[in-house]
Design a protein around this motif. Structure first.
Motif, short mmCIF file in Angstrom:
data_model
loop_
_atom_site.label_atom_id
_atom_site.label_comp_id
_atom_site.label_asym_id
_atom_site.label_seq_id
_atom_site.Cartn_x
_atom_site.Cartn_y
_atom_site.Cartn_z
N THR A 61 0.65 -1.15 -0.48
CA THR A 61 -0.49 -0.34 0.06
C THR A 61 0.85 1.40 -0.08
O THR A 61 1.80 1.60 1.11
CB THR A 61 -1.08 -0.15 1.07
N VAL A 62 0.77 2.27 -0.82
CA VAL A 62 1.18 3.52 -1.07
C VAL A 62 0.93 4.49 0.37
O VAL A 62 -0.15 4.60 0.02
CB VAL A 62 1.16 3.97 -2.19
N MET A 63 2.21 4.93 0.42
CA MET A 63 0.98 6.26 1.77
C MET A 63 0.36 7.23 1.23
O MET A 63 -0.56 7.68 1.71
CB MET A 63 2.47 6.82 1.93
N LYS A 64 0.14 7.62 -0.42
CA LYS A 64 -0.85 8.20 -0.76
C LYS A 64 -2.04 8.53 -0.84
O LYS A 64 -2.90 8.81 -0.80
CB LYS A 64 0.09 8.88 -2.22
N ASP A 65 -2.14 6.83 -1.22
CA ASP A 65 -3.04 6.18 -1.47
C ASP A 65 -4.19 6.29 0.06
O ASP A 65 -5.56 5.75 -0.01
CB ASP A 65 -3.68 5.30 -1.60
N LEU A 66 -4.00 7.05 1.02
CA LEU A 66 -4.45 6.72 2.24
C LEU A 66 -4.80 7.87 2.86
O LEU A 66 -5.74 8.34 4.11
CB LEU A 66 -3.39 6.19 3.45
N SER A 67 -4.57 9.16 1.69
CA SER A 67 -5.24 10.49 2.03
C SER A 67 -5.16 10.73 4.07
O SER A 67 -6.25 11.23 4.40
CB SER A 67 -7.17 10.09 1.60
N LEU A 68 -3.71 10.66 4.06
CA LEU A 68 -3.98 11.10 5.35
C LEU A 68 -3.49 12.23 5.76
O LEU A 68 -3.04 13.53 4.80
CB LEU A 68 -2.40 10.57 6.05
#
Length: 386
Positions: A61-68
């Motif tokens: 899972t790529v960090m940008k896909d988590l909408s943090l």
């Protein structure tokens, strides 16, 4: 570009808990983030499991896909030998069958005043902690929108019989927002059933008769002009699919915000008045400068009501401030009962002032016969036309 990510590390082997702040590039994946945590804590990355939105995240899972956001926390669990977390797909993926992108929901954001992409977050319903693991997967929107549907284990309060609380946030401003279950991305670039346009965001009531935002808004506003909304319990006054002959309806009035705040307030006022008009306990203030509609539960009162808006007190029988009723007989009610008949579907009193016996109820939309007081049918067409 690097951003600081707050990490909650729960070491199940030692029972210790640590808070870390790590700067990471949004392009890295969970495996690389786990390596960073290993360098800081000396805990092998293969013993670390990352939990977000109640589920274990894949190492790819790529960090940008988590909408943090800066306020979002990621929970790292160091599992013991007897504990392995579920590897099922994240909740977002289960609810969005057409897309595997995390946070691919749409919401109505009051702050942004529009339809926006949203993200789903999961909390403990008892302590509001984000350090939760869901025990079962949501199977539909009801599991997410209703309370006490999905059991969880909370790493903070550790109480039995806990449930998840799901919240949606606007991806643009990070404020809480209302989920729009009938709005989705137009991934296959299908045509709007009204204008044949191919917009990126469409309204779909589950019948695949999609409509673009502009057409849906025009449809709402034209329905509001004559208040042709239909009373459809348990959804209240709503509209059907704009495609002719389709009986699917909008199940959540949050979608009506698309009309704009002024029109939405007008809808709420008219819907309340219509509901009160067909309810036995509905009352309308007779004060000419008010006219507010409200519910009144009579119990053992003296037959008088007080308007909650202008505080005008009046008799519910004669509607006068100083009661002029001569007997227990309500002459107004008697007149109404004698000159009207009630819609067989919604019970609203209807007066026929000339014309044929075919009645179209403006409250619920039913076509019915004024003579036999049943739904209009072919026999009425021939026998009861005049």
């Amino acid at each position: 570009m690097s951003d600081a990510v707050t990490i909650i590390l729960q070491d199940r082997k030692t029972g210790q808990r640590r808070n870390l702040s790590i700067k990471v590039n949004k392009e890295v994946n969970i495996a690389e983030l786990a390596k960073n945590v290993e360098r800081l804590t000396q805990i092998p990355s293969d013993e670390l499991e990352v939990v977000f939105c109640g589920k274990k995240l894949s190492k790819s899972t790529v960090m940008k896909d988590l909408s943090l956001t800066p306020a979002t926390q990621l929970m790292f669990l160091r599992s013991n030998n007897n504990s392995k977390l579920s590897t099922k797909a994240p909740i977002e993926q289960r609810l969005q069958t057409d897309s595997s992108i995390l946070g691919s929901f749409y919401v109505w954001c009051k702050t942004c005043d529009g339809v926006k992409r949203g993200k789903l977050r999961v909390y403990c319903q008892n302590c509001s902690s984000t350090s939760v693991l869901v025990k079962s997967e949501p199977q539909n929107w009801i599991d997410v929108l209703k309370s006490k549907r999905i059991p969880v284990t909370c790493e903070d309060c550790c109480l039995p019989d806990l449930f998840a609380e799901f919240k949606f946030k606007c991806l643009t401003c990070n404020d809480l927002a209302a989920a729009l279950t009938h709005v989705r991305g137009n991934w296959q670039l299908e045509e709007c059933c009204v204008c044949d346009g191919k917009e990126k965001i469409v309204f779909d009531l589950g019948c695949n008769h999609i409509s673009c935002q502009d057409c849906f808004k025009d449809y709402l506003l034209s329905t509001l002009d004559n208040f042709n909304f239909i009373n459809k319990p348990p959804y209240g006054f709503t509209i059907s699919c704009p495609y002719p002959g389709c009986n699917r309806v909008v199940q959540d009035v949050h979608h009506f915000h698309l009309m704009g705040q002024s029109s939405y307030s007008d809808y709420q006022r008219k819907a309340t008045e219509r509901l009160i008009a067909i309810d036995d306990e509905g009352v309308t203030c007779p004060n000419v400068s008010c006219g507010q509609s409200f519910f009144w539960e009579p119990y053992d009162d003296d037959g008088r009501s007080q308007c909650p808006d202008c505080f005008y007190t009046f008799c519910r029988k004669c509607t006068e401030k100083d009661c002029v009723c001569q007997s227990d007989d309500d002459l107004t009610r008697t007149t109404i009962d004698a000159t009207t008949r009630r819609c067989p579907n919604c019970n609203v009193a209807t007066e026929r002032n000339g014309g044929c016996s075919h009645i179209h109820c403006t409250s619920c939309g039913l076509d019915w016969c004024f003579k036999c007081v049943t739904e209009w049918k072919e026999e009425c067409q021939w026998d009861h036309w005049f």
